[in-house]
Design an enzyme around this catalytic site. Structure first.
Site, PDB file in Angstrom:
ATOM      1  N   ARG A 260       0.807  -1.215   0.000  1.00 11.38           N
ATOM      2  CA  ARG A 260       0.000   0.000   0.000  1.00 11.38           C
ATOM      3  C   ARG A 260       0.849   1.278   0.000  1.00 11.38           C
ATOM      4  NH1 ARG A 260      -5.413  -1.590   1.304  1.00 11.38           N
ATOM      5  NH2 ARG A 260      -5.537  -3.535   2.483  1.00 11.38           N
TER       6      ARG A 260
ATOM      7  N   LYS B 139     -15.396  -2.720  -0.034  1.00  6.04           N
ATOM      8  CA  LYS B 139     -14.053  -2.827  -0.590  1.00  6.04           C
ATOM      9  C   LYS B 139     -13.100  -1.926   0.208  1.00  6.04           C
ATOM     10  CE  LYS B 139     -15.198  -5.550  -4.009  1.00  6.04           C
ATOM     11  NZ  LYS B 139     -16.499  -5.947  -3.424  1.00  6.04           N
ATOM     12  N   ASP B 140     -11.822  -2.281   0.159  1.00  7.22           N
ATOM     13  CA  ASP B 140     -10.809  -1.528   0.891  1.00  7.22           C
ATOM     14  C   ASP B 140     -10.817  -0.054   0.501  1.00  7.22           C
ATOM     15  OD1 ASP B 140      -8.764  -3.672   2.273  1.00  7.22           O
ATOM     16  OD2 ASP B 140      -9.692  -4.459   0.452  1.00  7.22           O
ATOM     17  N   ARG B 141     -10.613   0.794   1.492  1.00  4.74           N
ATOM     18  CA  ARG B 141     -10.540   2.221   1.223  1.00  4.74           C
ATOM     19  C   ARG B 141      -9.206   2.608   0.591  1.00  4.74           C
ATOM     20  NH1 ARG B 141     -10.725   7.194   5.670  1.00  4.74           N
ATOM     21  NH2 ARG B 141     -10.336   8.865   4.158  1.00  4.74           N
TER      22      ARG B 141
END
Length: 344
Positions: free
Chosen positions: A22, A80-82
């Site tokens: 990330r 869903k992932d931020r």
């Protein structure tokens, strides 16, 4: 406060390699697979949206404001992932005679890729799965990572609930325990569901971890509850046998663990006794869960990523790509591949 262990066991031992994830939202990409095609007519508008660095619930609220409908009229199949770039479907109950230019919704971080009508509402969990594409940077041992990819490709990973389920510093889990004990109150139904789900998920993870530690990951016990792969259909065999073990080895069936609630346990005999004795130390938690209107359910213990690939782009960087069924966590695959840290 009850101190709950959260150091769940690795299937292949602690990974040798480390990596950073990330670094940018583009390093964590998710594409939702709906599993069916919207029909092109009906009172619901399906919107296929690409979002970058945005929360699914926040996008849903913005959609409700844009379409001038109530928040409950906007649904989605899964959160869903931020901190990612994701593509997913949203659904809006929208009168057939009304029209909007859906391309006008969004901005720099949100883009409507497709808009099509459908007769039925999109419900939570109504999706086939997701495809993940993750960039790993500053990999300390690429060869070790490649070896782990080969192991996971062949033997799968434990189907743990991922860290997202438990919240920051496992806050959702501890709020769930406090809620069950009556130490806190939560009026918002959605938050209450999140906290209770965290407790059930932790209990499942705990039993799965214990099964690995006890050397029972790949062995069928008498009375085990088994799930037919690719479905939610379960059955119990009172006596294990070579044919069943071969089906397990070939991934035709998988072992299951409990999502705790009221009602009788599905396993019998040796398997039931083992599950009860394993969770006996957490009987206070399981007893509290039985007071809720949640029935016992079963979840597969094994997760097999589809089309797992590693694409090396430099000595210390690579892309990992794989597909997962609905309800599975990419972080549960990633934790078996390498130890990760998030870029600051």
């Amino acid at each position: 406060m009850i101190i709950l262990p959260t150091d769940f066991k690795y299937l292949y031992g602690v990974p040798e390699s480390e990596a950073v994830i990330r670094s940018t939202p583009e390093d964590f990409q998710v594409i939702e697979l709906l599993g069916f095609e919207p029909e092109g007519q009906g009172e619901h508008v399906f919107l296929y949206i690409r979002k970058r660095g945005e929360n699914t619930d926040w996008v849903a609220r913005q959609l409700a404001n844009f379409a001038q409908v109530g928040p409950r009229d906007v649904t989605y199949a899964g959160k869903k992932d931020r901190h990612a770039v994701t593509e997913q479907w949203f659904c809006i109950k929208f009168p057939i005679k009304r029209n909007l230019n859906w391309k006008l919704f969004g901005g720099d971080s949100i883009e409507v890729l497709e808009a099509v009508r459908h007769p039925r509402k999109l419900r939570l969990g109504t999706l086939k799965g997701n495809t993940f594409r993750l960039c790993l940077r500053q990999v300390t041992d690429m060869d070790a990572l490649k070896r782990r990819v080969a192991l996971v490709e062949q033997g799968g990973v434990p189907n743990y609930f991922g860290e997202q389920r438990f919240g920051f510093d496992f806050g959702n889990l501890y709020k769930g325990i406090a809620l069950l004990k009556g130490e806190i109150q939560e009026r918002q139904r959605n938050k209450k569901g999140i906290y209770i789900s965290a407790v059930r998920s932790w209990l499942f993870n705990q039993l799965l971890s214990s099964r690995i530690e006890s050397g029972l990951w790949g062995r069928i016990m008498d009375g085990d509850a088994l799930m037919i792969s690719g479905s939610q259909s379960c059955f119990v065999e009172e006596k294990s046998n070579d044919e069943l073990q071969e089906r397990l080895n070939n991934d035709a069936i998988t072992l299951t663990g409990p999502l705790w609630g009221r009602g009788e346990m599905m396993p019998t005999g040796e398997a039931e006794e083992w599950e009860r004795s394993t969770l006996l130390q957490w009987k206070g938690v399981s007893d509290l869960l039985e007071t809720l209107s949640l029935n016992q359910e079963r979840r597969a213990l094994k997760l097999q990523p589809e089309n797992l690939k590693l694409e090396q782009i430099s000595e210390t960087e690579c892309w990992i790509e794989f597909g997962l069924m609905s309800g599975a966590f990419a972080t549960s695959v990633l934790r078996e591949l390498c130890l990760t840290s998030v870029s600051e």
